[in-house]
Design a protein around this motif. Sequence first.
Motif, mmCIF file in Angstrom:
data_model
loop_
_atom_site.group_PDB
_atom_site.id
_atom_site.type_symbol
_atom_site.label_atom_id
_atom_site.label_comp_id
_atom_site.label_asym_id
_atom_site.label_seq_id
_atom_site.Cartn_x
_atom_site.Cartn_y
_atom_site.Cartn_z
ATOM 1 N N ASP B 15 66.078 -23.072 -55.059
ATOM 2 C CA ASP B 15 66.799 -24.137 -55.728
ATOM 3 C C ASP B 15 68.248 -23.790 -55.953
ATOM 4 O OD1 ASP B 15 64.808 -25.974 -56.018
ATOM 5 O OD2 ASP B 15 65.550 -26.446 -58.029
ATOM 6 N N ARG B 108 62.429 -40.749 -61.535
ATOM 7 C CA ARG B 108 62.936 -40.893 -62.899
ATOM 8 C C ARG B 108 62.958 -39.557 -63.617
ATOM 9 N NH1 ARG B 108 59.749 -46.178 -64.014
ATOM 10 N NH2 ARG B 108 61.001 -47.673 -62.853
ATOM 11 N N ARG B 109 62.097 -38.639 -63.202
ATOM 12 C CA ARG B 109 62.184 -37.309 -63.788
ATOM 13 C C ARG B 109 63.456 -36.623 -63.329
ATOM 14 N NH1 ARG B 109 62.255 -32.427 -62.809
ATOM 15 N NH2 ARG B 109 61.634 -32.556 -60.621
ATOM 16 N N MET B 113 67.937 -40.587 -68.078
ATOM 17 C CA MET B 113 68.778 -41.670 -68.569
ATOM 18 C C MET B 113 68.919 -41.586 -70.081
ATOM 19 S SD MET B 113 68.604 -45.588 -67.451
ATOM 20 C CE MET B 113 70.079 -46.563 -67.562
ATOM 21 N N ALA B 185 66.044 -35.950 -72.605
ATOM 22 C CA ALA B 185 66.227 -36.149 -71.165
ATOM 23 C C ALA B 185 66.324 -34.801 -70.451
ATOM 24 C CB ALA B 185 67.462 -36.989 -70.908
ATOM 25 N N VAL B 188 63.014 -32.495 -69.281
ATOM 26 C CA VAL B 188 62.235 -32.607 -68.045
ATOM 27 C C VAL B 188 63.020 -32.096 -66.849
ATOM 28 C CG1 VAL B 188 60.679 -34.437 -68.771
ATOM 29 C CG2 VAL B 188 62.896 -35.037 -67.816
ATOM 30 N N GLN B 189 64.110 -31.369 -67.130
ATOM 31 C CA GLN B 189 64.884 -30.715 -66.092
ATOM 32 C C GLN B 189 65.356 -31.669 -64.994
ATOM 33 O OE1 GLN B 189 64.309 -26.830 -65.669
ATOM 34 N NE2 GLN B 189 63.403 -26.775 -67.671
ATOM 35 N N GLU B 191 68.125 -33.654 -62.502
ATOM 36 C CA GLU B 191 69.282 -33.203 -61.729
ATOM 37 C C GLU B 191 70.476 -34.096 -62.017
ATOM 38 O OE1 GLU B 191 67.617 -33.231 -57.733
ATOM 39 O OE2 GLU B 191 65.763 -32.650 -58.741
#
Lengths: 309, 281, 283
Positions: B15, B108-109, B113, B185, B188-189, B191
């Motif tokens: 990553d 969405r993860r 938002m 937000a 959940v890690q 990007e």
Amino acid sequence: MLSISGPSLFIKQAMDYLRSIRKRELHIKVLLMICASVTFVGLLLIFIFVFRESLPAFTRLGLPNLFSTHWNPDVSHPEAGNYGMLPFVVGTLYTTLGGLLVGAPLGIGSAIFIDQIAPPKIGTAIGRGIELIASIPSVVIGWFGLTLLVPMIGRLTDTSGFGILAASLVLGVMVLPTIAALSLESLRALPSELKEAAYGMGATRWQTIYKVLLPAARRGVLVAVILGMGRAIGEAMAVQMVIGNSRQLTFSLTNGTSTLAARIVTDMGESSGVFRSALFAQGLILLILAMLLILTIRLVSREKKETVR
Amino acid sequence: MKSNLEVENLIVEKDKEVGKEMAKLGNKIEIRDLSMYYDSFKVLENITMSIPCRSIVALIGPSGCGKSSLLRCINRMNDLIPNSKVEGEILLDGENIYNPSCEVIELRRRVGMVFQKPNPFPKSVYDNVSFGPQVMGIDNKKEMDEIVEASLKKAALWDEVKDKLRTSALSLSGGQQQRLCIARALAVQPEVILFDEPCSALDPVATQKIEDLLIELKENYTIVIVTHNMQQAARISDITAFLLMEVQGEPGRLIEYSDTNKIFTNPSDYRTERYITGRFG
Amino acid sequence: MKATRVDRIATFFFWILGMISVGILFIIVGEIFARGLFIALKPSFFLGKPEAMKEGGGILPMIVSSIYLAVLTLLISLPLSLGAAIYLAEYSRGGKITRFIRFCADSLSSLPSIVFGLFGLAIFVVRLGWGYCLISGAFTLALLNLPTLMRSAEESLKSVPKTYREASLSLGASRWTTVRQVVVPSSLPGIITGTVLSIGRIMGESAALIFTTGTFIRKIPLNPFQTAAPLAVNIWYTQSEALVPDYRNIVNGGAAFLLLMVLVVNLVARYIGKFYRRRKGLS
């Protein structure tokens, strides 16, 4: 700061989650749809079973017998008896009308009172009180009618006291909360500008109510009355307790008679065969009447939407 | 256990590399020829823009120009609105998020938002932050504690709430609630994080804190922010997009998309200039 | 002025109407309690065994029947109505199916309860051969209560702010996770209030039960397939058959006890609603 940063730790976890829910989401949606469809299935089953049970009455007795004015079920020779439900149809319509004559003015009047006239605290209290009337079990109202209203009517009119008048009073009490609550709802839904405009033109409170608010809320009030009517037509127990349960066709207010629903309650216990089927046929009539009322309501409220546009 | 850890480490390593490469390569999100409809009404027309990795992109424009709708296209929150329709594509790391094969939930993860009004759940501070990870199936208490702490620290809220993790999130101040939403937000890690006018309900001091936080978050995340406040766009963003619905009833269009400096000092479109000077001077 | 005089008369008239309406409540409650509360609150009555032919019977098995029936009915109708409400409020998008389901629910809720009684008799008692028993009554009442429960659950679900759903979905939670972990917990007070109110309705219901549960028993029913006699049904039966010499006493006491139960249930429901509103107001 801790070591977890960037989109790393979650990739595996998120993938697992995704895998686990993919099927589950679908299953749950199907399950929820099944729950929602129970209303439809239930309605359908009610129709099917009530219709099926009443079918023998139509085929073996025939319509002329079923809609005659004589109700003389012969338990030993069921098919020889008279199963005319006309007296009870008349009784149902008569008591319903009577119930509405008692309940509608009270209900609509109370709704106007609560919305327009009463000081807020008193209005809320009265609204709560009327709501509570709705929760009184119908056997309790029936018992109240039987022990208080029937003797009273009996004394005043020098009759037994049982009959359409007593049933109408009892039904009036029962439709009152329905009509009051729904009328109130439609009055409250009116825009406040409407009222302000009327008062602004110098109208009195009564003129505002009579000329502006009631016409504006008339469809909602109409729906309220129709729903009240539905309750009155179908009410069985309270009516059965005060109407006298005789079998005659009568137009007198203080003669004993019966309604469709009350007749079912009275006779179902000792019925069988085609006798029972004739009672189911009365239930079918009630079912059809209720459906007609709901369709009427649909029609009334649909027109409403169109006029708004 | 061990192999799991190894795998994770591998992923982490990979990553990081991917991240670095992306940072070098540039674009995290590419919006191509995007049009959007509610029912038959066209809200957005032919939007094309590239959003570089680890930067802040501000979407500005008068209300009703579709900037919030555009933002909500990026994590497909618009799917929730019945009869909304999208044409064109949005590429996230080169993959179109409107492909049927794209998993909205995973999208969405990855693309988080933060909303206009702080909207913490009516749960405790801790439960708010742990909501996302818990949903994903993290049930190890220690691991969860670490995630919650790290997220709250990253959202610059840890010091203020570390002693009241079990109290209701609704008892926090508005600014704290909004930072809690950011922490939630972050947990959940993601990007990318989308901000939909995050400061519009906050006072200047709380706003300042959020702005500082955004600049800090830019180090690790790609940020897209819708804002009404042009000073804010000027202060924090690297790139600014100006959207405009020129005539009532027409769709919003992207008028200008360039470096924030350029937009605010030397816009190339007269409409941008008019808007900026009208609101900024 | 004429207009103001008319106005004053009308105002007076509406006061009278409002007072009559609420007066009816007091007269009924007063009359029933005056007749029967004294009997109802005697332990030998509400904890006593009924008598079939002689004086001095109690109503304990009937009270137990009512409560047992309420529990069974809710066990059936609560999951169904909640599921249906979730489907309508969270999943369907207001299309044709939704409208149709709503039409069915409206129709169902406007059917007379005696029709439900006939239906229950035909399907559960006769066709499925369960006979007069608690479970026949529970299924009948579950269907009867479904639309109201569904409507109240749907309304509480809809009162949950949209922002909660958005927040949850934006974190990558699935729709069901969002419903289960965010929406349903937030709407729980409303759902509970609706449920408690329906307990009151179940206890007061009689027309749908006279042909499904049975009307008179002497022993407390344990098995749901056993014949039962909910209090409301038994009151009707006792007054119409008048088999025991002191039937007036029994009915007076039973009616007062039933009314008391129903009023208490309603007050509890209202208290839950109020408590919740107050808590919400504070936060």
